[in-house]
Design an enzyme around this catalytic site. Structure first.
Site, PDB file in Angstrom:
ATOM      1  CB  SER A 168       9.703  45.268 -56.784  1.00  0.00           C
ATOM      2  OG  SER A 168       8.673  46.188 -56.479  1.00  0.00           O
ATOM      3  CE1 TYR A 190       3.171  49.612 -60.746  1.00  0.00           C
ATOM      4  CE2 TYR A 190       5.157  49.097 -59.495  1.00  0.00           C
ATOM      5  CZ  TYR A 190       3.943  48.716 -60.036  1.00  0.00           C
ATOM      6  OH  TYR A 190       3.507  47.423 -59.858  1.00  0.00           O
ATOM      7  CB  THR A 210       4.956  48.392 -64.126  1.00  0.00           C
ATOM      8  OG1 THR A 210       5.852  47.321 -63.802  1.00  0.00           O
ATOM      9  CG2 THR A 210       3.526  47.885 -64.023  1.00  0.00           C
ATOM     10  CE  LYS A 266       5.940  42.492 -64.891  1.00  0.00           C
ATOM     11  NZ  LYS A 266       4.552  42.744 -64.412  1.00  0.00           N
ATOM     12  CG  HIS A 319       0.212  43.890 -62.512  1.00  0.00           C
ATOM     13  ND1 HIS A 319       0.833  45.069 -62.856  1.00  0.00           N
ATOM     14  CD2 HIS A 319       0.461  43.727 -61.187  1.00  0.00           C
ATOM     15  CE1 HIS A 319       1.420  45.596 -61.794  1.00  0.00           C
ATOM     16  NE2 HIS A 319       1.211  44.798 -60.767  1.00  0.00           N
TER      17      HIS A 319
END
Length: 363
Positions: free
Chosen positions: A107, A130, A156, A233, A257
């Site tokens: 992440s 992100y 994402t 994603k 998610h």
């Protein structure tokens, strides 16, 4: 204590060890948690279609992604702040994934540095991103990932703002000061640590940090930063799957998610065949959403996924036993997958196709 027999056994152990607000942060979904529940209900509509008199003496779940061999198609989905669950945080997750021969998608909001995680890993790591308002920060993360040996970037795309996560709001949830997203400037992350009654500090932080104006045309800038494969994603429709291919995505991840963004989104499993058909073999399709065992993984693989990613179960394993717990979760899921492959007469992943499953329509 007896060895866990199901992934849910790790959950029971984990939740004896962590505070209730952290449990809600892990388990919660958006809104009325319809999408969260839909992910699990979808697997309840799966029927497996076994074939018999097939040599299944050595079922083989091994696969590869972007040239990296994997002992299992069951990998680790990107989830934030692993030090909320265990003092070693993402280092333990990396070690556990490596022992299982599994992919680890790290992440952006990891609580250990990208370099530390890469050094602890013995298997392939990808970095989740992100789209931050500060593009220079995003570019710096891409450079660091490439230098540290990460094998792909995972953008994402389903979170231009954070879902309405009522459990976190009720708890006034904020990240404690001793757990930080250490790969980002503390000033950029400050609001994530400020609790407030009736609100989620993470929702406030996302609104401040993430750029909601990004469109397909912006992907060219990100692709131009690095030759690393780019994975998108959060794709749930055939329309977006085709656009992903048109704009040069090297893979897509079908995901809602974990039910944490759009409450009325479809179950990820229901969206999977549509996305696979739209991609048409142009790039790999991965899957993330509600997998709680090897039979679930089998179903997603049969419907066209190249690999499946576990989110919450990996966190259960991490909280229950650190690296050993993560390896245990991934190993158990892989053992269940191989067992299901044997009992259905599909001894290798190339033998899996839609003839192996029947997915009933939602009622």
């Amino acid at each position: 204590m007896t060895e866990p027999l199901r992934l849910a056994d790790y959950r029971a152990r984990a939740y004896r060890r962590i505070p209730s607000a952290v449990r809600d942060f892990v388990e919660g979904g958006a809104g009325a948690e319809r999408a969260l529940g839909a992910n699990r209900r979808a697997f309840g509509r799966v029927t497996l279609r076994p074939r018999v008199l097939v040599d299944v003496s050595a079922p083989d779940p091994a696969t590869e992604l972007f040239g990296a061999p994997l002992a299992t198609p069951v990998g680790v989905a990107p989830t934030a702040y692993h030090r909320l669950l265990h003092p070693d945080g993402e280092l333990a997750t990396a070690r556990g994934a490596g022992r299982a021969g599994a992919l680890y998608v790290v992440s952006l909001f990891a609580s250990r540095t990208l370099e530390e995680v890469a050094a602890a890993a013995s298997g392939p790591c990808w970095l989740q991103l992100y789209w931050l308002r500060r593009r220079e920060v995003l570019a710096g993360l891409v450079d660091r990932a490439a230098a540290a040996g990460y094998r792909a970037l995972v953008l994402t795309v389903d979170a231009p703002r954070l879902g309405r996560r009522h459990r976190d709001a009720r708890n006034g949830f904020a990240i404690p000061p001793d757990v930080r997203a250490v790969n980002l400037d503390p000033a950029l992350m400050a609001s994530a640590h400020r609790p407030g009654p009736g609100r989620s500090a993470l929702a406030v932080h996302t609104a401040e940090a993430v750029d909601p104006s990004v469109t397909w045309s912006d992907l060219a800038w990100l692709r131009g930063l690095s030759p690393l494969p780019l994975v998108l994603k959060g794709v749930l429709t055939g329309e977006d799957a085709r656009l992903a291919v048109e704009h040069g995505a090297d893979a897509v991840v079908v995901s809602n998610h974990g039910g944490r963004q759009l409450d009325a989104a479809p179950a990820a499993l229901d969206a999977l065949p549509e996305v696979v058909d739209a991609v048409g073999g142009a790039c790999p399709v991965l899957f993330d959403g509600g997998v709680r065992g090897g039979a679930d993984a089998f179903a997603a693989l049969a419907l066209g996924a190249r690999a499946v990613l576990l989110g919450r179960p990996v966190l259960w394993g991490l909280a229950a036993g650190g690296a050993d717990g993560v390896a245990g979760v991934l190993g158990l899921a892989t053992e269940e997958l191989a067992h299901t492959m044997a009992l259905t007469g599909r001894p290798s992943l190339p033998a899996l196709d839609r003839s192996a499953v029947r997915l009933a329509a939602p009622r």
